[in-house]
Structure formats: structure tokens, C-alpha cells
Design an enzyme around this catalytic site. Structure first.
Site, PDB file in Angstrom:
ATOM      1  N   HIS A  79       1.666   4.794  -2.655  1.00  0.00           N
ATOM      2  CA  HIS A  79       2.543   5.960  -2.787  1.00  0.00           C
ATOM      3  C   HIS A  79       3.718   6.147  -3.171  1.00  0.00           C
ATOM      4  CE1 HIS A  79      -1.808   6.114  -0.417  1.00  0.00           C
ATOM      5  NE2 HIS A  79      -1.175   5.407   0.689  1.00  0.00           N
TER       6      HIS A  79
ATOM      7  N   HIS B 251       1.151  -1.473  -0.124  1.00  0.00           N
ATOM      8  CA  HIS B 251       0.019   0.270  -0.060  1.00  0.00           C
ATOM      9  C   HIS B 251       0.962   1.367  -0.139  1.00  0.00           C
ATOM     10  CE1 HIS B 251      -3.886   2.016   1.907  1.00  0.00           C
ATOM     11  NE2 HIS B 251      -2.901   3.144   1.728  1.00  0.00           N
ATOM     12  N   GLU B 252       1.905   1.090   0.618  1.00  0.00           N
ATOM     13  CA  GLU B 252       2.688   2.701   1.146  1.00  0.00           C
ATOM     14  C   GLU B 252       4.040   2.667  -0.218  1.00  0.00           C
ATOM     15  OE1 GLU B 252       2.191   4.178   3.262  1.00  0.00           O
ATOM     16  OE2 GLU B 252       0.740   3.752   4.479  1.00  0.00           O
TER      17      GLU B 252
END
Length: 372
Positions: free
Chosen positions: A72, A68-69
């Protein structure tokens, strides 16, 4: 967080770290999965398998958070925005992005990338369930990861800054108003509203009998409120510092010490006597480096008498320097990005002053007291 973590390596050049608080949530999550989720779903497993799958599932959850990170981070890197690190900690993970996005669309795409990765993971784990239906441990793992990744999507899309949904909301307000600071202020206050909703919901559940679940929800709300409040303060500080230059704040009376001065002499004659923590190191008339208290502490005390300042200093050519006409907020971001507490101020390659965090804080207090 970044000061108390275990380095795990690098992905795409980004340092990955594990905060010590991760072990707390890992233990709690393993215990919850081994004691509740897996026994309720699969009743005939041996006890050891419950604990093994609980630990594996907890690790896979944090792999999902890491992906998920990274979502980004990959988009941030596409916009040439540095990503200092990704840290896994008590509440999941955080990517330390080193600068504000250049535009509202960049902010939107960076913010939405993480939830999109989690959504893809949720769909993937849901899709593979029929393929592993005959292997109960893998089926249980896939079911939980599909559920938890979807939960991550829904939670992160709450429109409260600094959650991903709040950043999406900020991007929309930014595009509408054309003012990033105003958009941040609005999104952060919306974030505080949702934080209070979570705190109220958690307390209500605690008094309704669900003490553990309610406490956790209230704790998340408290964490979100603190993060949103910090963003509100940052916007206020940025507004106060707007239009001010480094030259208005820097100290022009920088103590200088000769390069051949020993650390013991530096401590006895300069630090203990004056309380100063940062010194320019001169060789003749030229400044060649910077000495800080932190650099001295890295040298064993028994070697202070035989170690010179030149041997320990930060060489000037390796230091990030700032021009006196630089905007103060930009200089403060440079400090934060490089993890330093002071910046030499140079003009025509000569050091003319020093800017420290303490100088900025003092200046902020003065501005607030004067009401300017």
C-alpha cells in the site's frame, strides 16, 4: 496505536512500529501453532522444535503483513501521498497514510497493492514447497505461510470499508458517482453490514461448540464495525464542516506570555489560575513560539524555577501554521497529519489566533444543535 509502540526502524523512510498488543497475538499464535498445527502435520518432532517453529512462523506471518502494508505504502508514495508510519498490532498491521488519494484510480491502485503482495507471497510459498520437501520444518513453514497469505487476500477483499476490498469498492463507487464522500459513506455502511455478519457467525459458532474460533471471529467483526462506524462519523463531520473556514472557529483571545517567564511562574500564575493549556510566547511585540502543557511536562519539576518559556517552547518557524481562510476540514487534517492539538493562525506572518481541536469539537456540536 502510534502512541504505544516500539520503534523497529525505517523502511523507505517510513517509521515501522510494533504495538504492545502484538505480543498478545504472537504468544497466542505461537501456542496454537506449537500445540495444534505442527503436531498434526509432523508427529515425530521433539517438543522444543514445535515451539521453535511456532515462534518462527508467527514472526514470518507478521513479516508477510508488513510486506502487505508496504505494498500500500509504495503506491501511495508514488502518488506523493505521505505515509506517516506502519504499525504491527493485534489484528495484523496498518499503514497510516497521511492524506486522501487524489483520484479514484489512485485509491484503487493503493488499495489493491496490499492484496496483490499477499497473493504473490502465497504463490511463492506454494511454489517452493517441492524444493523443501525433504526438510520438514521448512516445508511446514512454507505450507502455513502459503495458506495464511491466501487467507489474508480473501479476507481483505471483503467489500467492506476500511478493508482493502472496501477501499476498492469505494474507488469504484467514487469513479461512478464522482463524489468521494458519498462513496466513503456507502462503502463504510457496507463494511458495517459485513461486520455484523462476522459477529453473527462468531456467536453462532460459539454456541455450536467452537467457542475460541467463534469468539475470535466475533471480535474481528466488532473491530471492523468500530472502524467502519468511525468512517461514517468522519464523513458526517466532513459534511458538517464543508464550506466553513478557520476564521469562524479560531480563538482570537490567545493568552501570551513573555519569553523570559519561568515555567514555575507560568504554571502558578497562568495554568492553575485559568486552566489554559496552550500559550503564545512573545519577545517584545513579536510572537516567537508556542508553549503547551505537554512541553512543560517534559521538563523535570525541579527545573521549572530555572527554565524559561523560551527554552522549552516550540519555535514559531518550526510550527505548521494555517491561514484564516483555509477550509476547516483541511486544517483538521493538517492537525491529524502532524499529530498536534492546535495550529497557530497567521496572516502576513503575524499570529492572529489559535485553532484547537476543542474549538472544532465545540463548533461541530453547535452546528448539530442548530441543525445546519
Amino acid at each position: 496505536m502510534t502512541r504505544h509502540n516500539i520503534p523497529l526502524g525505517r523502511i523507505l523512510g517510513i517509521p515501522i512500529g510494533l504495538d504492545y498488543s502484538w505480543f498478545v497475538i504472537f504468544a497466542l499464535l505461537t501456542w496454537m501453532l506449537a500445540g495444534s498445527y505442527y503436531p498434526a502435520e509432523f508427529k515425530d518432532w521433539p517438543p522444543l522444535l514445535y515451539w521453535l517453529m511456532g515462534a518462527v512462523t508467527a514472526i514470518m506471518l507478521f513479516v508477510s503483513v508488513l510486506l502487505h502494508e508496504l505494498g500500500h505504502s509504495v503506491v501511495a508514495l508514488r502518488y506523493r501521498i505521505p505515509v506517516r508510519s506502519i504499525t504491527l498490532f493485534l489484528f495484523g498491521g496498518v499503514a497510516q497514510i497521511g492524506a486522501e488519494p487524489p483520484s479514484a484510480i489512485a485509491e484503487f491502485l493503493i488499495a489493491i497493492a496490499g492484496p496483490l503482495v499477499s497473493l504473490v507471497l502465497a504463490v511463492f510459498f506454494y511454489t517452493v514447497q517441492p524444493l523443501v520437501a525433504g526438510m520438514e520444518p521448512l516445508l511446514g513453514l512454507a505450507k502455513y505461510l502459503a495458506y495464511i497469505n491466501l487467507a489474508l487476500v480473501l479476507f481483505n477483499l471483503i467489500p467492506g470499508y476500511p478493508l482493502d476490498g472496501g477501499r476498492v469498492f469505494r474507488a469504484i463507487v467514487w469513479a461512478t458517482t464522482g463524489n468521494m464522500r458519498r462513496a466513503t459513506f456507502i462503502a463504510a455502511n457496507v463494511g458495517r453490514f459485513f461486520a455484523f455478519v462476522l459477529i453473527f457467525t462468531g456467536v453462532w459458532q460459539m454456541f455450536s461448540g467452537n467457542f475460541g474460533g467463534g469468539l475470535w471471529i466475533a471480535f474481528i467483526g466488532w473491530f471492523l464495525d468500530n472502524a467502519a462506524s468511525a468512517q461514517v462519523q468522519q464523513v458526517m463531520f466532513q459534511g458538517l464542516l464543508a464550506g466553513h473556514r478557520v476564521s469562524q472557529v479560531m480563538s482570537t483571545h490567545c493568552a501570551a506570555v513573555p519569553a523570559d517567564l519561568t515555567l514555575q511562574q507560568l504554571v502558578d500564575e497562568h495554568i492553575l489560575g485559568t486552566g489554559q493549556r496552550c500559550f503564545l510566547v512573545n519577545r517584545g511585540d513579536n510572537t516567537v513560539g508556542l508553549m503547551t502543557l505537554h512541553r512543560i511536562k517534559e521538563v523535570p519539576r525541579g527545573e521549572w524555577a530555572t527554565t524559561s518559556a523560551a527554552q522549552v517552547m516550540l519555535p514559531l518557524e518550526h510550527l505548521k501554521c494555517v491561514d484564516p481562510d483555509t477550509e476547516l476540514w483541511v486544517a483538521l487534517q493538517e492537525m491529524d497529519r502532524d499529530g498536534v492539538n492546535q495550529l497557530p493562525v497567521t496572516r502576513d506572518h503575524h499570529v492572529i489566533g489559535m485553532l484547537s481541536r476543542e474549538d472544532v469539537i465545540t463548533f461541530l456540536r453547535t452546528l448539530q444543535e442548530l441543525g445546519t
